[in-house]
Scaffold this active site. Structure first.
Site, PDB file in Angstrom:
ATOM      1  N   ASN A  10       0.877  -1.174   0.000  1.00  0.00           N
ATOM      2  CA  ASN A  10       0.000   0.000   0.000  1.00  0.00           C
ATOM      3  C   ASN A  10       0.910   1.217   0.000  1.00  0.00           C
ATOM      4  OD1 ASN A  10      -1.794   2.051   0.441  1.00  0.00           O
ATOM      5  ND2 ASN A  10      -2.351   1.440   2.525  1.00  0.00           N
ATOM      6  N   TRP A  11       0.982   1.860  -1.145  1.00  0.00           N
ATOM      7  CA  TRP A  11       1.941   2.976  -1.280  1.00  0.00           C
ATOM      8  C   TRP A  11       1.465   4.237  -0.554  1.00  0.00           C
ATOM      9  CZ3 TRP A  11       3.990   3.128  -7.053  1.00  0.00           C
ATOM     10  CH2 TRP A  11       4.633   1.906  -7.335  1.00  0.00           C
ATOM     11  N   LYS A  12       0.199   4.273  -0.191  1.00  0.00           N
ATOM     12  CA  LYS A  12      -0.379   5.457   0.458  1.00  0.00           C
ATOM     13  C   LYS A  12      -0.164   6.694  -0.434  1.00  0.00           C
ATOM     14  CE  LYS A  12      -0.013   3.069   4.798  1.00  0.00           C
ATOM     15  NZ  LYS A  12       0.089   3.105   6.237  1.00  0.00           N
ATOM     16  N   HIS A  95      -9.321   1.495   4.868  1.00  0.00           N
ATOM     17  CA  HIS A  95      -8.057   1.588   5.605  1.00  0.00           C
ATOM     18  C   HIS A  95      -8.257   2.516   6.806  1.00  0.00           C
ATOM     19  CE1 HIS A  95      -3.917   2.561   6.588  1.00  0.00           C
ATOM     20  NE2 HIS A  95      -3.578   1.456   5.937  1.00  0.00           N
ATOM     21  N   GLU A  97      -6.577   4.849   7.888  1.00  0.00           N
ATOM     22  CA  GLU A  97      -6.319   6.264   7.586  1.00  0.00           C
ATOM     23  C   GLU A  97      -7.527   6.896   6.901  1.00  0.00           C
ATOM     24  OE1 GLU A  97      -2.672   5.466   5.547  1.00  0.00           O
ATOM     25  OE2 GLU A  97      -1.757   4.881   7.446  1.00  0.00           O
ATOM     26  N   GLU A 167      -5.169  -4.789  10.553  1.00  0.00           N
ATOM     27  CA  GLU A 167      -4.113  -3.812  10.800  1.00  0.00           C
ATOM     28  C   GLU A 167      -4.356  -3.097  12.125  1.00  0.00           C
ATOM     29  OE1 GLU A 167      -2.301  -2.663   6.727  1.00  0.00           O
ATOM     30  OE2 GLU A 167      -3.790  -1.193   7.307  1.00  0.00           O
ATOM     31  N   GLY A 173       2.860   2.169  10.733  1.00  0.00           N
ATOM     32  CA  GLY A 173       3.847   3.240  10.552  1.00  0.00           C
ATOM     33  C   GLY A 173       4.594   3.607  11.816  1.00  0.00           C
ATOM     34  N   SER A 213       3.654  -2.262  10.129  1.00  0.00           N
ATOM     35  CA  SER A 213       5.115  -2.314  10.285  1.00  0.00           C
ATOM     36  C   SER A 213       5.721  -3.671   9.920  1.00  0.00           C
ATOM     37  CB  SER A 213       5.516  -1.908  11.707  1.00  0.00           C
ATOM     38  OG  SER A 213       5.115  -0.575  11.961  1.00  0.00           O
ATOM     39  N   GLY A 234       2.943  -1.231   4.189  1.00  0.00           N
ATOM     40  CA  GLY A 234       3.021   0.198   3.888  1.00  0.00           C
ATOM     41  C   GLY A 234       4.442   0.606   3.559  1.00  0.00           C
ATOM     42  N   GLY A 235       5.126   1.163   4.548  1.00  0.00           N
ATOM     43  CA  GLY A 235       6.458   1.730   4.353  1.00  0.00           C
ATOM     44  C   GLY A 235       7.426   0.826   3.599  1.00  0.00           C
TER      45      GLY A 235
HETATM   46  O1  G3H Z   1      -1.661  -0.531   4.608  1.00  0.00           O
HETATM   47  C1  G3H Z   1      -0.602  -0.686   5.211  1.00  0.00           C
HETATM   48  C2  G3H Z   1      -0.525  -0.443   6.605  1.00  0.00           C
HETATM   49  O2  G3H Z   1      -1.145   0.728   6.986  1.00  0.00           O
HETATM   50  C3  G3H Z   1       0.798  -0.674   7.231  1.00  0.00           C
HETATM   51  O3  G3H Z   1       1.674   0.389   7.039  1.00  0.00           O
HETATM   52  P1  G3H Z   1       3.167   0.234   7.566  1.00  0.00           P
HETATM   53  O4  G3H Z   1       3.671  -1.063   6.988  1.00  0.00           O
HETATM   54  O5  G3H Z   1       3.892   1.427   7.067  1.00  0.00           O
HETATM   55  O6  G3H Z   1       3.084   0.154   9.054  1.00  0.00           O
END
Ligand code: G3H
Length: 249
Positions: A10-12, A95, A97, A167, A173, A213, A234-235
């Site tokens: 998920n590149w956000k 999500h 967010e 999640e 994050g 994470s 994510g990251g």
């Molecule tokens: O969609 C992915 C998640 O929100 C996890 O993000 P993260 O891997 O940066 O903690």
């Protein structure tokens, strides 16, 4: 019951279209796997160049959101038909967010899940508790509500193809991964909830990811659990580490 793993990035809100193509070119040789479904969930404006860039590979493209109406006066929104026409196969829905910053609710999540199925898009429906809820001991109550409302009106046949991403909000994050035991406990609880809503066959088929994470160091242990069928990353999906997560074995 062995389910095929699915690892989605998920590149956000990261990567301009040209940066997106460069990242795909960097990651493509690293994420080759015959055993794992790999999905890049990218910002809307990156979808078309990323679909083009992954052509000829097994990588699928996902959107990070969509609207639940077909078309009309919804300035700024993207319809399921637009996603399908652009070559998208997956869509992240609900999500945390989106729930926190854009007022998405279990009800809007449900509308989006139903609409995604109508268009043959595979929803990656997200759920997860806050740290406060975990400390209050209501994690599973909260998640069961998210899952039950999110899947209202979904048929068992549709649910079998769905993906649920667990999640924990406190792990997103933050660098703070849930322990493998905590992640497995909730993913198993989600599967039990799906069995209650539908039946055991549906619970056995649905894929449940862990997200929060995930790194190249934690993926193998998490994905080895009986009820964790991969990750929503994510990251770490924005760097070469994503290749190591896909090839976690
Ligand atoms: O969609 C992915 C998640 O929100 C996890 O993000 P993260 O891997 O940066 O903690």
């Amino acid at each position: 019951m062995s389910r095929r793993k699915i690892v989605a990035g998920n590149w956000k809100m990261n990567k301009t279209p040209s940066e997106a193509v460069a990242l795909v070119e960097e990651l493509m040789p690293l994420v080759k796997s015959d055993d794992v479904d790999v999905v890049f969930c990218v910002p809307a404006i990156d979808i078309i160049p990323v679909v083009e860039a992954v052509k000829g590979s097994n990588i699928k493209v996902g959107a990070e959101n969509m609207y639940f109406e077909e078309s009309g006066a919804y300035t700024g929104e993207i319809s399921p038909a637009m996603l399908v026409d652009a070559g998208v196969e997956y869509v992240v829905i609900g999500h945390s967010e989106r729930r926190e910053y854009f007022a998405e609710t279990d009800e809007t999540v449900n509308k989006k899940v139903l609409k995604a199925f109508e268009h043959n898009l595979t929803p990656i429906m997200c759920c997860g508790e806050t740290l406060e809820q975990r400390e209050q001991g209501v994690t599973m109550d909260f998640i069961r509500q998210q899952v039950k409302i999110g899947l209202l009106g979904v048929t068992a046949e549709q649910a079998k193809k769905a993906v649920i991403a667990y999640e924990p909000i406190w792990a997103i994050g933050t660098g703070k991964t849930a322990t493998t035991a905590q992640a497995e406990e909730v993913c198993a609880g989600i599967r039990a909830c799906v069995a209650e809503i539908f039946d055991q066959a549906t619970a056995d088929a649905i894929r449940i990811q862990y997200g929060g994470s995930v790194t190249a160091d934690t993926a193998a242990e998490l994905f080895a659990e009986a009820d964790i069928d991969g990750g929503l990353v994510g990251g770490a999906s924005l760097k070469a580490d994503f290749g190591k997560i896909v090839n976690y074995k």
